[in-house]
Structures are given as C-alpha cells and as structure tokens.
Design a protein around this motif. Structure first.
Motif, PDB file in Angstrom:
ATOM      1  N   LEU A 293      -1.203  30.758  -6.482  1.00  0.00           N
ATOM      2  CA  LEU A 293      -0.622  31.826  -5.671  1.00  0.00           C
ATOM      3  C   LEU A 293      -1.499  32.176  -4.476  1.00  0.00           C
ATOM      4  O   LEU A 293      -1.032  32.722  -3.487  1.00  0.00           O
ATOM      5  CB  LEU A 293      -0.408  33.077  -6.538  1.00  0.00           C
ATOM      6  CG  LEU A 293       0.608  32.946  -7.669  1.00  0.00           C
ATOM      7  CD1 LEU A 293       0.663  34.236  -8.484  1.00  0.00           C
ATOM      8  CD2 LEU A 293       1.985  32.600  -7.122  1.00  0.00           C
ATOM      9  N   LYS A 294      -2.789  31.866  -4.581  1.00  0.00           N
ATOM     10  CA  LYS A 294      -3.725  32.145  -3.496  1.00  0.00           C
ATOM     11  C   LYS A 294      -4.684  30.976  -3.358  1.00  0.00           C
ATOM     12  O   LYS A 294      -4.918  30.231  -4.306  1.00  0.00           O
ATOM     13  CB  LYS A 294      -4.503  33.441  -3.754  1.00  0.00           C
ATOM     14  CG  LYS A 294      -3.645  34.692  -3.798  1.00  0.00           C
ATOM     15  CD  LYS A 294      -4.489  35.922  -4.056  1.00  0.00           C
ATOM     16  CE  LYS A 294      -3.625  37.183  -4.101  1.00  0.00           C
ATOM     17  NZ  LYS A 294      -4.425  38.407  -4.364  1.00  0.00           N
ATOM     18  N   GLY A 295      -5.249  30.842  -2.171  1.00  0.00           N
ATOM     19  CA  GLY A 295      -6.255  29.822  -1.941  1.00  0.00           C
ATOM     20  C   GLY A 295      -5.663  28.488  -1.532  1.00  0.00           C
ATOM     21  O   GLY A 295      -4.469  28.236  -1.681  1.00  0.00           O
ATOM     22  N   PRO A 296      -6.511  27.589  -0.999  1.00  0.00           N
ATOM     23  CA  PRO A 296      -6.038  26.311  -0.469  1.00  0.00           C
ATOM     24  C   PRO A 296      -5.753  25.297  -1.571  1.00  0.00           C
ATOM     25  O   PRO A 296      -6.346  25.320  -2.644  1.00  0.00           O
ATOM     26  CB  PRO A 296      -7.216  25.851   0.399  1.00  0.00           C
ATOM     27  CG  PRO A 296      -8.422  26.442  -0.287  1.00  0.00           C
ATOM     28  CD  PRO A 296      -7.967  27.765  -0.832  1.00  0.00           C
ATOM     29  N   ALA A 297      -4.837  24.400  -1.292  1.00  0.00           N
ATOM     30  CA  ALA A 297      -4.529  23.275  -2.173  1.00  0.00           C
ATOM     31  C   ALA A 297      -3.690  22.282  -1.390  1.00  0.00           C
ATOM     32  O   ALA A 297      -3.067  22.629  -0.377  1.00  0.00           O
ATOM     33  CB  ALA A 297      -3.786  23.733  -3.424  1.00  0.00           C
ATOM     34  N   ILE A 298      -3.688  21.028  -1.861  1.00  0.00           N
ATOM     35  CA  ILE A 298      -2.852  19.991  -1.257  1.00  0.00           C
ATOM     36  C   ILE A 298      -1.733  19.659  -2.232  1.00  0.00           C
ATOM     37  O   ILE A 298      -1.975  19.393  -3.412  1.00  0.00           O
ATOM     38  CB  ILE A 298      -3.670  18.728  -0.942  1.00  0.00           C
ATOM     39  CG1 ILE A 298      -4.765  19.046   0.082  1.00  0.00           C
ATOM     40  CG2 ILE A 298      -2.765  17.624  -0.404  1.00  0.00           C
ATOM     41  CD1 ILE A 298      -5.689  17.870   0.377  1.00  0.00           C
TER      42      ILE A 298
END
Length: 626
Positions: A451-456
């Motif tokens: 729900l929060k923070g970076p990801a690919i």
C-alpha cells in the motif's frame, strides 16, 4: 481489528455502531433544532414582522456554517493529539450544556438565546466532524472503509431528512416549544449513551503542539491539504458536492411550487427522496467497488449526477398558478421529477464516498483529522459561495430554473475538467467500465502489492488490456513502462502522458529513449511510486511466455526494491490479443462476460533476483490459462 463478511455486520460490532450512533444523534439534534427555529421564525413572518423573520432564517443557515470556517483548525488538532473517544465524550458533555441553554431559550422565547444556542451547536459539530472520517481508518480494515463510509453517509443524510421533518412537525403544534425541547433532550441523552461505548482510539500525533491562533491554524491545515495535488483536488471535488447540494436544496421549494406545480407535500417528497437516495448510493458503492476504494466511480457519479440534473431542470418551464398535492401531482404529471431526484441522490452518494475514502487512504494517519478539517473549511466556503451565487443570479434577473440549469452546466464543465486534471480518476473509470462490463474477473493475492513504498510490478503480456486490468484492481497508481510509439497515438497517447507512463525504445530504435526510460523508472521508485513493466517487451504471439529482457535488472542495480510477480489469465484469444490476427482488427470472440483472472505472487527479493526465477513464478501463477 476483525473483518466482517455480512454486509451489515458492522452494526453488531462495538468498533462501529456506538460511533455511528453518536454521529447520527448529533446530526439529528442539529437539524431538529435548526428546522424548528426556521419554522418558528417563518411563523413570526406570518404575524407581520417579515424583515426580522427573513433575517433570522438566513442567520440560522449562517451560524451552522460559520463555526466550520472559524474552528475547524482546532478540531483537527484535538482529534490528532488526543484519544478520539475522550474528545467525543467531552464534546458530547458540551452538547448537553448547549441543549439546556436551547431549551431555556425555547421556554422564554428569546431569539437571541436561540440563535446563540444554534451557533454553539455548530461549534460542537465542528469539533466532532474531523473525527467522523479519521476514526474509521483506526478501527476498520482497508477493505471495510468503503462500507463504513457508505453507512456513515447514509446515516448523515437520513439524520438531516429526519431532523427536518421532526423539527418542522413538532414546532407546528400549539405547544411546539415544549415538544422540541423534549425531543432534543431525548436525542442528546441517547447520543451520550452511544458515546460512552465508543472504543478507545489512541492519538495519532500525541506530540503535536496546539496552535491557538485560529486563523494561523486554519491557514496551516489548508496548506497541508494543498501539499498533495490528488488530495487537494479530491477536497475541491467534495466541496463542489456541497456547492451543488446547497444550490439544489435552497432552490427546490420555489422551483417545485412555481414551475413543477407541486405543493409542500411534493417539496417534502423531493427532499426525502434526495436524502435517502444519497444514502442508498453511498451504500451501493461498497457493492460496486468490491469493498475497495474505486476512484473510477468518481467520474461515473459526476456523469450520472449531471444527466439527472439536466433532466430535472426545465429552462422553458413557465410559472404555474396551481399547486397540486402529492397524489394529484403523481396522477397528473407523473413521476419523472421523482426519478430524476432519486438518480441525482444515488449518483451523489456514488460520487461522494470514494472521495472521502481516497482521503483516508492517501493521507498519513497522523494528519488525517487535520486534512479533514481543511476539507471542512473549504466545503463551508463553497456553501457560502453557493448562497452568493444564487443571490447574484436572482439580482441579474435569472429565474430559479436558470439557476439550476447553470449549476448543471457548471457540474458538466467540472466533470470534463476533472478527467484530464486527475487522470487517475478517468483511467480508473475506463478500466472499471471495461473490466466490469466485458469480463468476470477472479482476483487472488492482490493484497501482496504494498500500500506504501516503491515496488516493481512485472506481468506476462497477453493483450492490450493487461495494464488496464492491473490498474483496475491495484489500490495505487502505477507508472507503466510502455513502447514509445504508443505515446504518439491521438487521444490514447495524450491519456498515457497524463497517466505519467514511461515511454521506452529498444537499443536499435533509440538508445537515448531507453536510457531516459530507465532513469525515469529509477526516479519514480526513489519517489516511493509503483512502476509496472512487461519484461517480454511485446505481446505474446503464441500464448506462451516469451524471453524476459534485462531492463528490470538495470533498474534493480540502481534501486533495489521488491518485485511483485503478477499473471493475467484468460485473455489469450480475446479481442485485445494476437491469437486471431492483429490486435483489435479481427472479429471479437467470447468477449462478453468471459471469465478472466489476475493473480499476484509473493514479492521477490531484489538482491537475489533473476529473470529465470521471475519467469518461473509468473508461469506458476498463470498455470495453463494464457
């Protein structure tokens, strides 16, 4: 927190029903008292003092709005700094004292005391209002927020309608003052009992230093709202609802009597249908959105609201001399006005609930109350603007039908303006329409997307619909990496640019475009965003996974973030795939209500990431359904 499966099960749980009851009785009390005073002052006008009565009626509308402009900053601070349950109890104690003053004013029939009590009730409601939306995220699961907000909005408008009816009817009796006094004392007592059962709610910012200068704090919360563009535009969209509602509710009595030819029964029916329909639309949101915040419903609500408002308003209508009661009106003129009213109300509810839920989802919990306070200030300002707008239109010799029609036009212009200004709303709307009309979608594991923070986000590429499908069911915006020539397609390219997609080319086509795409993807991840890509680099021509390309490795070298594997199922052979020839240039086959799926797997560790492992994970998620 526990999750509920039964749609109405929240009303059996302490984490919701006492809070709902507290808010419902508070709003009911305000409206019973306010409408009792309006009836009382209207009666004074019949006795001959028209100017004083008209002034007092306008003051009634103003004194409930003014506290939101003056004291919302305080309310947001108190709600964030202290236990919300304790704040509620102290504010409800204040309400008991105010209601006693109101009863005294009714007893001695003092207009000054009555107006003062109404103003103090407005202050008390102002102090409670930010808690209304910041309390729920601390007690409800993420997938219960739409339902909880829907119930709250249903309760709000039911209380407004019930308070209008109760206050007016009670004050119409010879001993109306006494009946109203008993009613508001009883409602206050029930509200106090409800608030005692509200569960403790830890402060979200206990170290906050209270700013006692109201103007300085109000300006601070407005700047807080403006920091996030999406939140700011969401707040403006909510404020427009209050502008629209204020204009509509203020003009409906005269429009109904003069142009529709209905009497007070018809006016009451329209008021009641509008309020109840908003509640029904709000509750319907949870069903339509499958319990998640669906911002695609926002333009859907605006379009529906505009359509029914235009149909309700007849600019060519002429003033009629005869007013029919409800039964005669239905027999003579039909139910078209009532259908339009129900449509407007339901689409208002569908429009409103996702907006409040979006604020709750996108605002840090420690700031939620103050952001809601900023929303209240802006909303109150728009309600004042609505009054000024109507007054100016009247003085320019526009008819009541013209005022309603101009409001409809303004809503249409706003709808067309919001779509490009907030591309997430429009793209999610298109995605929601496509996915919910063409297909039956099975979803699995999507809660693994953070729900929060970076990801690919990585996915197999079966059809042109793949990014739309992912977008429709991901709770956050995704910046997809797309082939650069797509950005040159008329209209579609403009939408891609508004959605901040990242254009990419191959080394042979243009190495500089590829390098910029990788740099933009890394920058987006460092900014805490989601980046989506299809490592095959092209649509599958045979339904099988192709070779995964190494662009993702270059991104992870610079910014190691979790990689979420996703597989789409069932789109091979669709109108949007290559199975039967060129994409979207062949005859559609099995495209209506076909069953498809989207499955997310566990995040992959960026430090040990390999293309082969990623491909194997997606293959396992996809299974035999291409």
């Amino acid at each position: 927190m526990s999750q509920t499966k039964n749609h109405f099960a929240l009303f059996t749980e302490r984490r919701f029903w006492p809070f709902f009851g507290t808010q419902f009785t508070n709003l009911l009390n305000d409206n019973v008292f306010k409408n009792a005073l309006i009836f009382l002052f209207s009666y004074q006008a019949l006795t001959g003092n028209h100017v004083q009565a008209s002034t007092l009626i306008n003051i009634c509308a103003a004194v409930l709005i003014l506290p939101y402009i003056l004291f919302s900053g305080y309310a947001g601070q108190f709600s964030d700094k202290y236990d919300k349950a304790l704040v509620i109890r102290y504010v409800k104690l204040l309400e008991i004292a105010i209601v006693i003053v109101a009863c005294f004013g009714l007893y001695i029939e003092s207009n000054f005391v009555l107006i003062s009590a109404l103003f103090l009730l407005g202050v008390q409601s102002t102090l409670l209002n930010p808690i209304k939306y910041s309390f729920l995220p601390q007690h409800l699961e993420s997938n219960e927020l739409m339902r909880g907000n829907g119930f709250m909005e249903m309760g709000n408008f039911t209380a407004i309608f019930a308070g209008t009816i109760i206050g007016t009817i009670l004050m119409s009796y010879p001993d109306g003052n006494r009946y109203v006094s008993v009613a508001i004392l009883c409602i206050t007592a029930f509200g106090w009992l409800f608030c005692l059962r509200v569960p403790r709610t830890p402060p979200t910012d206990p170290d906050l230093k209270i700013e006692w200068n109201p103007f300085k704090e109000n300006w601070a919360v407005l700047k807080l709202v403006a920091q996030n563009r999406t939140i700011f535009l969401t707040v403006l969209a909510i404020a427009w609802f209050w502008f629209f509602g204020s204009v509509f509710l203020a003009q409906v009595p005269s429009y109904t009597l003069l142009y529709l030819g209905g009497d007070k029964q018809v006016v009451s029916a329209i008021y009641g249908l509008f309020a109840i329909s908003i509640g029904l639309g709000a509750m319907l949101c949870d069903r339509i959105s499958t319990q998640e915040v669906e911002v695609g419903l926002i333009p859907f609500g605006m379009i529906g609201l505009t359509f029914f408002m235009f149909d309700f308003t007849n600019r060519d209508a002429v003033i009629v001399s005869e007013q029919l009661n409800l039964l005669n009106y239905i027999q003579t003129k039909g139910i078209r006005a009532f259908i339009d009213t129900i449509g407007m109300g339901m689409f208002c509810g569908i429009y409103l609930v996702p907006l409040y839920t979006l604020i709750q989802k996108r605002t840090p919990i420690s700031l939620c109350s103050r952001v809601i306070a900023g929303n209240n200030i802006i909303g109150a300002f728009f309600m004042v603007l609505a009054s000024i707008f109507a007054i100016v239109m009247v003085h320019l010799n526009f008819t009541i039908a013209d005022i309603l029609w101009c409001t409809s036009v303004a809503t249409l212009i706003l709808t067309l303006g919001v779509l490009p200004a907030v591309p997430e709303f429009f793209l999610r709307f298109i995605a929601w329409i496509l996915v919910n009309t063409l297909y039956r979608v099975e979803k699995e594991g999507l809660d693994k997307i953070p729900l929060k923070g970076p990801a690919i986000i990585v996915c197999n590429h079966v059809s042109f619909l793949d990014p739309v499908l992912i977008m429709a069911f991901c709770k956050r915006p995704i910046r997809f990496i797309m082939w650069y020539t797509y950005h040159n397609i008329p209209v579609i390219g403009w939408l891609f640019k508004r959605a901040k997609t990242i254009p990419i080319a191959g080394d042979k086509e243009d190495p500089s475009i590829k390098q910029k795409a990788l740099d933009d993807a890394v920058a987006a991840l460092r900014n805490g965003e989601l980046v989506g890509l299809f490592p095959e680099g092209t649509l599958t021509k045979d339904g099988h996974l192709g070779v995964f390309r190494g662009g993702i490795l270059q991104i992870l070298e610079q910014e190691p973030v979790p990689v979420i594997p996703i597989a789409v199922r069932g789109l091979w052979g669709s109108f949007f795939s290559c199975k039967h020839g060129r994409v979207m240039l062949h005859f559609p086959r099995n495209w209506f209500k076909n069953k498809i799926g989207i499955v997310a797997g566990d995040p992959l560790d960026p430090d040990n990431f390999t293309l082969d492992e990623c491909k194997d994970k997606i293959q396992a998620l996809r299974g035999d359904r291409a």
